[in-house]
Design a protein around this motif. Sequence first.
Motif, PDB file in Angstrom:
ATOM      1  N   VAL A 170      87.515  69.551   6.536  1.00 10.21           N
ATOM      2  CA  VAL A 170      87.321  68.906   5.237  1.00 10.21           C
ATOM      3  C   VAL A 170      87.486  67.404   5.404  1.00 10.21           C
ATOM      4  CG1 VAL A 170      88.078  70.922   3.925  1.00 10.21           C
ATOM      5  CG2 VAL A 170      89.757  69.186   4.586  1.00 10.21           C
ATOM      6  N   LYS A 171      86.988  66.676   4.433  1.00  7.48           N
ATOM      7  CA  LYS A 171      87.110  65.228   4.417  1.00  7.48           C
ATOM      8  C   LYS A 171      88.230  64.883   3.446  1.00  7.48           C
ATOM      9  CE  LYS A 171      83.248  63.119   5.040  1.00  7.48           C
ATOM     10  NZ  LYS A 171      83.448  62.825   6.414  1.00  7.48           N
ATOM     11  N   VAL A 172      89.211  64.097   3.913  1.00  3.10           N
ATOM     12  CA  VAL A 172      90.334  63.694   3.078  1.00  3.10           C
ATOM     13  C   VAL A 172      90.147  62.228   2.722  1.00  3.10           C
ATOM     14  CG1 VAL A 172      92.842  63.545   2.894  1.00  3.10           C
ATOM     15  CG2 VAL A 172      91.810  65.344   4.303  1.00  3.10           C
ATOM     16  N   LEU A 173      90.138  61.940   1.419  1.00  2.00           N
ATOM     17  CA  LEU A 173      89.955  60.583   0.915  1.00  2.00           C
ATOM     18  C   LEU A 173      91.286  60.069   0.387  1.00  2.00           C
ATOM     19  CD1 LEU A 173      86.775  61.408  -1.200  1.00  2.00           C
ATOM     20  CD2 LEU A 173      86.838  60.561   1.140  1.00  2.00           C
ATOM     21  N   PHE A 174      91.638  58.852   0.762  1.00  2.00           N
ATOM     22  CA  PHE A 174      92.925  58.277   0.372  1.00  2.00           C
ATOM     23  C   PHE A 174      92.714  57.109  -0.578  1.00  2.00           C
ATOM     24  CE2 PHE A 174      93.384  60.178   4.532  1.00  2.00           C
ATOM     25  CZ  PHE A 174      94.550  60.921   4.395  1.00  2.00           C
ATOM     26  N   PHE A 175      93.569  57.035  -1.599  1.00  4.72           N
ATOM     27  CA  PHE A 175      93.468  55.974  -2.588  1.00  4.72           C
ATOM     28  C   PHE A 175      94.801  55.253  -2.728  1.00  4.72           C
ATOM     29  CE2 PHE A 175      90.210  59.055  -3.562  1.00  4.72           C
ATOM     30  CZ  PHE A 175      89.105  58.247  -3.753  1.00  4.72           C
ATOM     31  N   ALA A 176      94.734  53.949  -3.043  1.00  7.19           N
ATOM     32  CA  ALA A 176      95.890  53.109  -3.362  1.00  7.19           C
ATOM     33  C   ALA A 176      97.017  53.251  -2.341  1.00  7.19           C
ATOM     34  CB  ALA A 176      96.355  53.384  -4.786  1.00  7.19           C
TER      35      ALA A 176
ATOM     36  N   LYS B 279     106.945  59.537   1.733  1.00  2.00           N
ATOM     37  CA  LYS B 279     107.530  58.655   0.711  1.00  2.00           C
ATOM     38  C   LYS B 279     106.987  58.929  -0.693  1.00  2.00           C
ATOM     39  CE  LYS B 279     107.807  54.214   1.402  1.00  2.00           C
ATOM     40  NZ  LYS B 279     107.651  52.824   1.906  1.00  2.00           N
ATOM     41  N   ILE B 280     105.741  59.390  -0.769  1.00  2.00           N
ATOM     42  CA  ILE B 280     105.131  59.610  -2.086  1.00  2.00           C
ATOM     43  C   ILE B 280     104.780  61.075  -2.328  1.00  2.00           C
ATOM     44  CG2 ILE B 280     104.271  57.246  -2.302  1.00  2.00           C
ATOM     45  CD1 ILE B 280     101.502  58.293  -1.448  1.00  2.00           C
ATOM     46  N   ARG B 281     105.274  61.971  -1.475  1.00  2.00           N
ATOM     47  CA  ARG B 281     104.911  63.391  -1.547  1.00  2.00           C
ATOM     48  C   ARG B 281     105.049  63.989  -2.945  1.00  2.00           C
ATOM     49  NH1 ARG B 281     105.523  68.404  -2.120  1.00  2.00           N
ATOM     50  NH2 ARG B 281     105.070  69.989  -0.584  1.00  2.00           N
ATOM     51  N   ASN B 282     106.152  63.708  -3.610  1.00  2.26           N
ATOM     52  CA  ASN B 282     106.418  64.328  -4.906  1.00  2.26           C
ATOM     53  C   ASN B 282     105.578  63.755  -6.036  1.00  2.26           C
ATOM     54  OD1 ASN B 282     108.321  66.056  -3.776  1.00  2.26           O
ATOM     55  ND2 ASN B 282     109.968  64.588  -4.068  1.00  2.26           N
ATOM     56  N   ASN B 283     104.804  62.726  -5.762  1.00  3.45           N
ATOM     57  CA  ASN B 283     103.990  62.100  -6.804  1.00  3.45           C
ATOM     58  C   ASN B 283     102.491  62.210  -6.553  1.00  3.45           C
ATOM     59  OD1 ASN B 283     106.295  61.101  -8.232  1.00  3.45           O
ATOM     60  ND2 ASN B 283     106.524  59.619  -6.603  1.00  3.45           N
ATOM     61  N   ILE B 284     102.113  62.841  -5.444  1.00  2.00           N
ATOM     62  CA  ILE B 284     100.693  62.940  -5.087  1.00  2.00           C
ATOM     63  C   ILE B 284     100.018  64.056  -5.887  1.00  2.00           C
ATOM     64  CG2 ILE B 284      99.096  63.598  -3.250  1.00  2.00           C
ATOM     65  CD1 ILE B 284     101.029  62.375  -1.257  1.00  2.00           C
ATOM     66  N   LEU B 285      98.799  63.775  -6.304  1.00  2.00           N
ATOM     67  CA  LEU B 285      97.923  64.806  -6.861  1.00  2.00           C
ATOM     68  C   LEU B 285      96.766  64.984  -5.890  1.00  2.00           C
ATOM     69  CD1 LEU B 285      97.648  63.697 -10.597  1.00  2.00           C
ATOM     70  CD2 LEU B 285      99.008  65.566  -9.666  1.00  2.00           C
ATOM     71  N   LEU B 286      96.301  66.223  -5.758  1.00  2.00           N
ATOM     72  CA  LEU B 286      95.123  66.500  -4.941  1.00  2.00           C
ATOM     73  C   LEU B 286      93.977  66.911  -5.845  1.00  2.00           C
ATOM     74  CD1 LEU B 286      96.607  68.640  -2.017  1.00  2.00           C
ATOM     75  CD2 LEU B 286      96.250  66.167  -2.091  1.00  2.00           C
TER      76      LEU B 286
ATOM     77  N   LEU C 282      99.721  53.844   3.146  1.00  2.00           N
ATOM     78  CA  LEU C 282     100.645  54.567   4.020  1.00  2.00           C
ATOM     79  C   LEU C 282      99.935  55.277   5.172  1.00  2.00           C
ATOM     80  CD1 LEU C 282     103.090  56.066   1.370  1.00  2.00           C
ATOM     81  CD2 LEU C 282     103.569  54.218   2.984  1.00  2.00           C
ATOM     82  N   SER C 283      98.769  55.826   4.907  1.00  2.00           N
ATOM     83  CA  SER C 283      98.046  56.566   5.946  1.00  2.00           C
ATOM     84  C   SER C 283      97.311  55.630   6.902  1.00  2.00           C
ATOM     85  CB  SER C 283      97.042  57.538   5.321  1.00  2.00           C
ATOM     86  OG  SER C 283      95.988  56.822   4.698  1.00  2.00           O
ATOM     87  N   GLY C 284      97.013  54.416   6.441  1.00  2.00           N
ATOM     88  CA  GLY C 284      96.293  53.466   7.271  1.00  2.00           C
ATOM     89  C   GLY C 284      94.806  53.729   7.372  1.00  2.00           C
ATOM     90  N   THR C 285      94.277  54.567   6.467  1.00  2.00           N
ATOM     91  CA  THR C 285      92.847  54.883   6.514  1.00  2.00           C
ATOM     92  C   THR C 285      92.329  55.198   5.111  1.00  2.00           C
ATOM     93  OG1 THR C 285      91.168  56.211   7.639  1.00  2.00           O
ATOM     94  CG2 THR C 285      93.166  57.363   6.961  1.00  2.00           C
ATOM     95  N   GLU C 286      91.013  55.079   4.946  1.00  2.00           N
ATOM     96  CA  GLU C 286      90.379  55.426   3.676  1.00  2.00           C
ATOM     97  C   GLU C 286      89.923  56.874   3.659  1.00  2.00           C
ATOM     98  OE1 GLU C 286      87.249  52.882   2.254  1.00  2.00           O
ATOM     99  OE2 GLU C 286      88.206  51.127   3.144  1.00  2.00           O
ATOM    100  N   VAL C 287      89.516  57.353   4.832  1.00  2.00           N
ATOM    101  CA  VAL C 287      88.963  58.704   4.919  1.00  2.00           C
ATOM    102  C   VAL C 287      89.225  59.272   6.308  1.00  2.00           C
ATOM    103  CG1 VAL C 287      86.662  57.894   5.594  1.00  2.00           C
ATOM    104  CG2 VAL C 287      86.897  60.104   4.486  1.00  2.00           C
ATOM    105  N   SER C 288      89.464  60.569   6.370  1.00  2.00           N
ATOM    106  CA  SER C 288      89.703  61.222   7.656  1.00  2.00           C
ATOM    107  C   SER C 288      89.280  62.681   7.569  1.00  2.00           C
ATOM    108  CB  SER C 288      91.190  61.134   8.011  1.00  2.00           C
ATOM    109  OG  SER C 288      91.411  61.698   9.283  1.00  2.00           O
ATOM    110  N   ASP C 289      88.865  63.241   8.683  1.00  2.00           N
ATOM    111  CA  ASP C 289      88.571  64.669   8.750  1.00  2.00           C
ATOM    112  C   ASP C 289      89.859  65.416   9.084  1.00  2.00           C
ATOM    113  OD1 ASP C 289      85.891  64.315   8.211  1.00  2.00           O
ATOM    114  OD2 ASP C 289      85.304  64.291  10.309  1.00  2.00           O
TER     115      ASP C 289
END
Length: 88
Positions: free
Chosen positions: A9-15, A51-58, A20-27
């Motif tokens: 799957v393609k994972v897209l990261f925002f804000a 650090k933000i696990r409890n606040n993330i929405l997928l 924290l991840s150092g990337t915009e998108v990753s497989d």
Amino acid sequence: MGDGIEVTVKVLFFAKARELSGTEVSDLKVDAASTYDYLLNKIVNKFSLGKIRNNILLAINEEYSGPDAPIHLKDGDEIAVIPPISGG
């Protein structure tokens, strides 16, 4: 987890998640038959988002998913990691 079939799957990261991840998108390889918690834990661990696990929405393919819903993924599906929104 699941039936043992893996998909990519393609994972897209925002804000803050992008910062924290150092990337915009990753497989990412995940089980095709998943749960929200499985996906969240896999993404948090792989991309150092503790650090933000409890606040993330997928969002899976642009739809928010709840913690109790079974998730069936195919190759190429998109998972958006949406961190807490700050503002005032």
